[in-house]
Each structure stands twice: as C-alpha cells, then as structure tokens.
Scaffold this active site. Structure first.
Site, PDB file in Angstrom:
ATOM      1  N   GLY A  30      96.407 -41.008 -11.482  1.00 36.74           N
ATOM      2  CA  GLY A  30      96.409 -40.018 -10.410  1.00 36.74           C
ATOM      3  C   GLY A  30      97.816 -39.657  -9.972  1.00 36.74           C
ATOM      4  N   HIS A  36     101.609 -34.861 -16.412  1.00 37.01           N
ATOM      5  CA  HIS A  36     100.185 -35.014 -16.741  1.00 37.01           C
ATOM      6  C   HIS A  36      99.615 -33.672 -17.203  1.00 37.01           C
ATOM      7  CE1 HIS A  36     100.755 -38.244 -13.589  1.00 37.01           C
ATOM      8  NE2 HIS A  36     100.254 -38.940 -14.588  1.00 37.01           N
TER       9      HIS A  36
END
Ligand code: PAF
Length: 289
Positions: A30, A36
């Site tokens: 996360g 990402h």
C-alpha cells in the site's frame, strides 16, 4: 474494479477471470505511488487480469516501530488502483493471511547475507514467506516487482526457482522524482530538509557508476569516492554502500563485469534504499531506471 479481503473471495473472483487470459499479480504494502503505478501499467499491457495486493506484512518488519509507522491509506490506494486500471484488489487482514503463527517459514540463505539482509535480520525471510503465500492464494501467471528493491527481486526469483512455483517474475525499472530520488512509500515521512538531502544517495551511486564505467576495478575506491559525496550532516547516516555481483548479490574483490552498487541511508528517522546496475565501459546504462 472489485475489492476482496478473503482468500475464498479472491479465488472465486480469479476463477471467473482466468479463462480470459493471463493473471498478473502486483504485490504491495500500500501507500501507492507512481513506482507501483509503473508495475500496474506494465502488468496491464501484458495480462488480461491485473490483481494488486495491499498487505502490510508484519513478518518482514524487524522493528515494531517501523511496522506501526508504515503508512496505511487504503481508500486512497483503492482509488489509485482503479485509476491505473487494476481489475481486482486483494486487501486482507493480518488474521486472514496468518490465521495462526506460521510454523513453517522460508529461510533465505546467502542472498540475504549482504546489503539490506545484513542490516535487517529476518526481513527477507518474511518477504519470501508472504510472497510465496500470495502466489499460492492468487496463482498468477506473472508477478511484478520493482528494481528499486533489487535484493528482494533476486530473492523472489530464486525462491520461485527453488520451489518450482509456476510464475514469471518480472522486474520493473525504478521510477524517480525529477531530482533522481527513487520513489518510495517512505518518502512521505521526509520533512522539507530531509527531502532536499535524500537525492544525495542516488548522486553517490551515479558517481560510483561513472568511476566503474571509466574502468575503476577496485570496489573500495568506488565506495570511498561515492561515500565522500554524502555531506556531513546530523540528519544523514549511511547504513551501507556496497558493490556486489549483479546475479547473486555477493561482494566483489575486483570489478570486471556487471555489478550492482547499492546503498541504504537514513535521513532522520526515514530509511531509504537505492541501487544502480553498472559495468566497466557501460556507465549510465541504468540511469533511466
Ligand atoms: O515490496 C514490497 O512492498 C513488499 O516487500 C512485498 C513484496 C509486497 C511483500 O510484502
């Protein structure tokens, strides 16, 4: 985009999608950023279904304070995944992943003996264990990891080979800010002064790359020159700066081929890592990553 939090819902969602083509897994903890995003983008172009996992894995934290302080922002991360075109997010609880303390875990050998592994005992055992579990849960065809965590990538590749896991592990180049700082979820902990100092690590790695490219064979000369570029500052503490072989990340006595120059640096209470692939007469080969 579908969001699931249990293994059985993940399996059901993937069973429905698997006939459409390859399944990509993008494992994350996360606090998602463009690094990402690059993993998701590449997965999106190569696979029919893209699954992002969001799980802060307690097994890989060697310091309780680090686990506690690790940024958690699920709602923002879900929006990020949807914007980036993910099909499915698996965001399980700790109890879902570890219903009881695991009796069997992976022990990583020599690949974890240097770089981050030397300074974070047990860290890569925890990473390898959770990644193997995620592979078992999602059974992806391809899995995407950033080259910023080059030691992690090498360990996962080796774990997959050692355990005959039928997944292609794809390494994706590091995404950098305008001043070269590698994007990391931990960057958000930097104050303005720390943020200004943080790119010094990459600048030191670039200096090492230039020396190696110019034909310097002695790793200690390279390391000393790179270290000298880090300014004396109360907020900066270099944890390590090493020159290791590009394939199995072991220290080199002489630089005669491709190597990885990798470092970890504390900026205040924030630990940053970075690395660069370098080789004699190939200086700059990795500069865009
Ligand atoms: O790189 C990370 O974010 C983590 O180490 C990973 C691979 C998701 C395992 O928890």
């Amino acid at each position: 985009m579908q969001t699931v939090s249990t293994k059985s819902d993940l399996r059901a969602a993937l069973d429905a999608r698997r006939p459409s083509g390859a399944v990509a897994l993008v494992p994350t903890m996360g606090a998602l950023h463009d690094g990402h995003g690059r993993l998701i983008d590449q997965a999106r172009t190569e696979c029919a279904t893209v699954v992002v996992t969001i799980f802060v894995n307690p097994l890989q934290f060697d310091r309780a304070a680090d686990l506690e302080q690790y940024p958690r922002q699920l709602d923002r991360d879900l929006d990020f995944c949807a914007d980036r075109g993910a099909d499915l997010v698996f965001a399980p609880s700790v109890d879902e992943v570890y219903p009881r303390r695991p009796a069997c875990t992976i022990t990583v050998g020599a690949l974890a003996a240097h770089l981050c592994g030397r300074h974070r005992p047990g860290h890569f055992d925890g990473v390898a264990t959770v990644v193997l579990k995620l592979f078992q849960m999602a059974q992806p065809d391809r899995a995407y990891f950033g080259e910023k965590d080059r030691q992690q990538l090498a360990i996962i590749r080796r774990m997959v080979a050692d355990f005959d896991v039928p997944v292609d592990v794809i390494g994706v180049p590091t995404v950098r800010a305008w001043d070269g700082l590698a994007l990391s979820s931990r960057n958000q902990h930097l104050d303005a002064r720390g943020r200004a100092l943080a790119p010094r690590l990459y600048q030191a790695l670039l200096a090492a790359d230039r020396l190696i490219g110019a034909g310097e064979h002695d790793p200690q000369v390279v390391i000393d020159a790179a270290r000298a570029l880090l300014p004396p500052d109360d907020q900066l503490r270099l944890e390590y700066l090493e020159v290791v072989t590009a394939d199995d990340l072991q220290p080199v006595a002489r630089i005669d081929g491709p190597v990885v120059v990798a470092g970890a640096m504390w900026v205040g209470t924030t630990r940053l890592i970075d690395n660069i692939l370098s080789a004699p007469r190939l200086a700059g080969a990795d500069r865009t990553s």
